[in-house]
Design a protein around this motif. Structure first.
Motif, short mmCIF file in Angstrom:
data_model
loop_
_atom_site.label_atom_id
_atom_site.label_comp_id
_atom_site.label_asym_id
_atom_site.label_seq_id
_atom_site.Cartn_x
_atom_site.Cartn_y
_atom_site.Cartn_z
N LEU A 1 -26.09 35.50 -4.26
CA LEU A 1 -26.79 34.32 -4.91
C LEU A 1 -25.63 33.26 -5.01
N LEU A 2 -25.88 31.86 -4.88
CA LEU A 2 -24.99 30.83 -5.26
C LEU A 2 -25.60 29.68 -5.95
N VAL A 3 -24.65 29.17 -6.76
CA VAL A 3 -25.15 27.79 -7.19
C VAL A 3 -24.18 27.01 -7.05
N SER A 4 -24.54 25.86 -6.58
CA SER A 4 -23.54 25.03 -5.84
C SER A 4 -23.34 23.73 -6.87
N PHE A 5 -22.26 23.27 -7.24
CA PHE A 5 -21.85 22.43 -8.36
C PHE A 5 -21.21 21.09 -7.37
N ASP A 6 -21.54 19.95 -7.38
CA ASP A 6 -20.84 18.85 -7.29
C ASP A 6 -19.52 18.75 -8.38
N ILE A 7 -18.57 18.16 -7.86
CA ILE A 7 -17.46 18.13 -8.91
C ILE A 7 -17.57 16.84 -9.80
N ASP A 8 -17.36 15.42 -9.16
CA ASP A 8 -17.14 14.30 -9.88
C ASP A 8 -18.33 13.77 -10.64
N GLY A 9 -18.42 13.63 -11.79
CA GLY A 9 -19.47 13.35 -12.57
C GLY A 9 -20.60 14.41 -12.97
N THR A 10 -20.45 15.72 -12.46
CA THR A 10 -20.85 17.00 -12.81
C THR A 10 -20.25 17.94 -13.25
N ILE A 11 -18.99 18.28 -12.67
CA ILE A 11 -18.30 19.14 -13.75
C ILE A 11 -17.03 18.25 -14.22
N ILE A 12 -16.56 17.09 -13.79
CA ILE A 12 -15.50 16.47 -14.38
C ILE A 12 -16.12 15.14 -14.67
N ASP A 13 -15.79 14.88 -16.17
CA ASP A 13 -16.24 13.64 -16.64
C ASP A 13 -15.20 12.53 -16.54
N LEU A 14 -15.57 11.66 -15.45
CA LEU A 14 -14.45 10.84 -14.76
C LEU A 14 -14.18 9.67 -15.88
N ARG A 15 -14.78 9.70 -16.88
CA ARG A 15 -14.51 8.25 -18.04
C ARG A 15 -13.08 8.51 -18.60
N HIS A 16 -12.75 9.91 -18.73
CA HIS A 16 -11.47 10.28 -19.07
C HIS A 16 -10.39 9.31 -18.04
N MET A 17 -10.65 9.89 -16.71
CA MET A 17 -9.80 9.44 -15.68
C MET A 17 -9.68 7.85 -15.87
N VAL A 18 -10.90 7.00 -15.88
CA VAL A 18 -10.89 5.54 -16.00
C VAL A 18 -9.71 5.14 -17.04
N VAL A 19 -9.71 5.66 -18.33
CA VAL A 19 -9.18 5.22 -19.36
C VAL A 19 -7.77 5.48 -19.14
N TYR A 20 -7.43 6.62 -18.61
CA TYR A 20 -5.99 7.17 -18.26
C TYR A 20 -5.43 6.22 -17.17
N VAL A 21 -6.17 5.77 -16.06
CA VAL A 21 -5.55 5.13 -15.00
C VAL A 21 -5.26 3.76 -15.50
N LEU A 22 -6.28 3.14 -16.27
CA LEU A 22 -6.11 1.75 -17.05
C LEU A 22 -5.02 1.62 -17.77
N GLN A 23 -4.90 2.64 -18.75
CA GLN A 23 -3.71 2.52 -19.85
C GLN A 23 -2.47 2.81 -19.16
N ALA A 24 -2.40 3.58 -17.94
CA ALA A 24 -1.06 3.70 -17.10
C ALA A 24 -0.81 2.35 -16.66
N TYR A 25 -1.72 1.59 -16.53
CA TYR A 25 -1.69 0.16 -15.75
C TYR A 25 -0.82 -0.69 -17.10
N ASP A 26 -1.25 -0.55 -18.11
CA ASP A 26 -0.78 -1.25 -19.28
C ASP A 26 0.64 -0.94 -19.44
N ARG A 27 1.01 0.51 -19.53
CA ARG A 27 2.40 0.78 -19.56
C ARG A 27 3.11 0.17 -18.45
#
Ligand SMILES: [Mg+2]
Length: 470
Positions: free
Chosen positions: A20-46
């Motif tokens: 038996l297999l349960v299939s998962f999408d990754i982005d927006g399903t396992i990974i909460d990409l809001r953290h990525m958005v903040v990280y990349v934008l703050q890297a821009y600031d730096r």
């Protein structure tokens, strides 16, 4: 999650021999990409020494990760700088550094994946819109995040998008078919994009896949969701956790049964072991479980455990001088070795005490609390191991680590490589209890009266269900 749990059980009953297999999408399903958005934008600031995003929090992100321009508009960023920010954002968001540093799982999802991976002949597949070029970084980051949950992802169960970033729905359908062709029966598919679920449904000729919409942030229109889709907002693995579906060989210990009320509650529950703290009552000089309740003597408690055939974990405080008296009482009440457990703290019990306990009661569990050693195990594991081996030579058979101790994750990881039995104590919330249970320690000590887990009746399928989340 309840529907997934029911659907999984029904499939297991119907197809007992199949993978038996349960299939998962990754982005927006396992990974909460809001953290990525903040990280990349703050890297821009730096990088550009600007100050647009210093106060930005993941909770502020209420748009899909492809729509950062909306945020720039609300922040009144001048037009020429907006384009420079967007170029930076789109150029760096899938860099190795951003993937490793900023990807965070949604709460509860890795517990769910761990639970599924623990079930016999059950697999977790990943069906992502990310391109093949990100295969290595994807596996590395997910396995890093999964480590403390003992979750592992393998390349053979990771289907990436052969069309680059384009044609994501088509890729989802192709991957669904591929899993089936490889011999997996797909029980459920979880995705945050309605169009992806639509594509998976189109590849599901027998309509047997439970379609689950992770209602996080998504780009395609909700109207694309197939009518039979089940929508959910959180991963609540407790839907899966009934007493029977918890790892069977983990022993559960009811922490700190030190009053008549707790003793009564414990005796009505189906937890086998109770931890009972032992002191010498300063007034009566008798051994008692609670200094304030001198009528609850060790003598009376042992009689109750013996007649109920339950296991007692005697937590010894300052006992060096009266260990013989404790052992005599255990003999008097004919407590069998397999229902007897002694635990003590370093500093309370000495080498002689451990040796006496272990020799007088060969089959009992003798446990020492290693919270004071956690830093040493983390910083100098080989030296710490020699110390633990010394305890073993004195008769100690189990080590106990607190859930809230600093370096817990590292210590538990270290114990994976060592052949010592481990108990986890101070597991004080439902969430912690589930996480601890899924790590498969030898035993867990938890206050079942406050952590929201009810265990009134072993034969009731829902005998362990969350009452509250502390
Ligand atoms: Mg997605």
């Amino acid at each position: 999650m309840v529907q997934l749990a029911n659907h999984y059980r029904a499939a297991r009953t119907r197809f007992p021999e199949e993978k038996l297999l349960v299939s998962f999408d990754i982005d927006g399903t396992i990974i909460d990409l809001r953290h990525m958005v903040v990280y990349v934008l703050q890297a821009y600031d730096r990088h550009y020494q600007t100050n647009w995003f210093h106060a930005l929090q993941p909770e502020d992100i209420d748009f899909h990760e492809n729509q950062v321009s909306l945020l720039l508009k609300t922040l009144d960023v001048p037009l020429d700088e907006r384009s420079r920010i967007l170029t930076w954002y789109f150029d760096t968001r899938w860099s190795k550094e951003a993937i490793i540093e900023s990807h965070r799982p949604f709460r509860g999802v890795l517990e769910l994946i761990r639970w599924l991976q623990l079930q016999p002949n059950t697999f977790v597949g990943l069906n992502t819109g990310r391109p093949e070029s990100l295969r290595f970084d994807t596996l590395q980051s997910l396995n890093q995040l999964g480590q403390e949950y003992r979750v592992q992802f393998t390349t053979s169960l990771l289907k990436m998008n052969p069309y680059g970033w384009e044609y994501v729905p088509r890729s989802k359908a192709v991957a669904t078919k591929a899993f089936r062709d490889e011999g997996y029966r797909i029980v459920a598919a979880i995705d945050n994009e309605p169009q992806s679920l639509q594509a998976i449904a189109s590849a599901d000729v027998d309509s047997e896949i439970l379609l689950l919409h992770a209602d996080t942030l998504f780009e395609t229109h909700r109207s694309a969701l197939p009518a039979r889709t089940v929508v959910g907002r959180s991963y609540d693995v407790s839907a899966f956790v009934q007493k029977r579906s918890l790892p069977q060989h983990v022993q559960f210990v009811w922490q700190r049964v030190d009053s008549r009320a707790k003793l009564e509650r414990f005796m009505q529950a189906d937890i086998h072991w109770a931890e009972v703290p032992i002191y010498r009552d300063p007034y009566t000089q008798q051994l008692a479980v609670n200094v304030g309740e001198s009528d609850l003597t060790l003598d009376a408690v042992l009689a109750a455990f013996n007649s109920a055939e339950r296991g007692i974990n005697l937590k010894l405080h300052d006992t060096g001088l009266y260990i013989d008296q404790i052992l005599e009482l255990c003999d008097k009440h004919a407590i069998a070795d397999n229902n007897l457990w002694f635990s003590g703290d370093i500093g309370m019990l000495k080498e002689r005490d451990f040796r006496v306990l272990a020799t007088r009661r060969l089959g009992a569990i003798v446990q020492v609390n290693i919270d004071p050693l956690a830093s040493l195990i983390w910083s100098a594991p080989q030296h710490a191991k020699l110390l633990l081996e010394a305890f073993v030579s004195w008769g100690v058979t189990r080590f106990s680590l607190g859930w809230h101790v600093e370096h817990r994750k590292n210590v538990l990881k270290q114990f994976e490589h060592w052949d010592f039995d481990i108990n986890i104590h101070d597991v004080d919330t439902m969430e912690a209890f589930l996480r601890a249970a899924l790590l498969l320690p030898t035993s867990i000590t938890s206050d079942f009266s406050v952590n929201g887990i009810s265990a009134e009746n072993e034969h009731d399928a829902a005998s362990i269900i969350p009452l509250t989340f502390a």
